[in-house]
Design a protein around this motif. Sequence first.
Motif, short mmCIF file in Angstrom:
data_model
loop_
_atom_site.label_atom_id
_atom_site.label_comp_id
_atom_site.label_asym_id
_atom_site.label_seq_id
_atom_site.Cartn_x
_atom_site.Cartn_y
_atom_site.Cartn_z
N UNK A 21 3.18 -5.27 -4.26
CA UNK A 21 4.51 -5.78 -3.91
C UNK A 21 5.49 -5.73 -5.09
N UNK A 22 4.98 -5.55 -6.30
CA UNK A 22 5.84 -5.50 -7.47
C UNK A 22 6.38 -4.12 -7.77
N UNK A 23 5.47 -3.12 -7.86
CA UNK A 23 5.88 -1.78 -8.26
C UNK A 23 5.70 -0.73 -7.17
N UNK A 24 5.13 -1.11 -6.03
CA UNK A 24 4.85 -0.21 -4.91
C UNK A 24 3.78 0.84 -5.22
N UNK A 25 3.04 0.64 -6.32
CA UNK A 25 1.93 1.54 -6.62
C UNK A 25 0.82 1.37 -5.60
N UNK A 26 0.09 2.45 -5.32
CA UNK A 26 -1.02 2.40 -4.37
C UNK A 26 -2.17 1.62 -5.00
N UNK A 27 -2.59 0.55 -4.34
CA UNK A 27 -3.72 -0.26 -4.79
C UNK A 27 -5.02 0.18 -4.14
N UNK A 28 -4.95 0.43 -2.83
CA UNK A 28 -6.16 0.70 -2.07
C UNK A 28 -5.84 1.61 -0.89
N UNK A 29 -6.75 2.55 -0.63
CA UNK A 29 -6.65 3.41 0.55
C UNK A 29 -7.98 3.31 1.30
#
Length: 90
Positions: free
Chosen positions: A58-66
């Motif tokens: 929610x902070x940087x919109x980086x992918x955490x998990x797929x």
Amino acid sequence: MTQMPGFLDGNAAAGDLQTLFGTDMTMASGRCRGCGEQMLLAQTHAYLDGPGTVLRCPGCEGVLMRLVRTPSETWLDAGGLAHLRIPTPA
């Protein structure tokens, strides 16, 4: 006209994550490898419209998990998380 976000909160992925991990994952917490933000998985941004589920920071919109399911396999990539802390069920 107001644009709606293209994501839901991480609770939308709760069923798939519980099936995979065997416990409620909405209260699990992680740290984004990209920006260092700490959050509950319930607070992530869940994208469900693709061939799988994508959770973004929610902070940087980086992918955490797929998470992708096929008829014979489940694929999980959690490389965007520096760590994942899962509370032990009571």
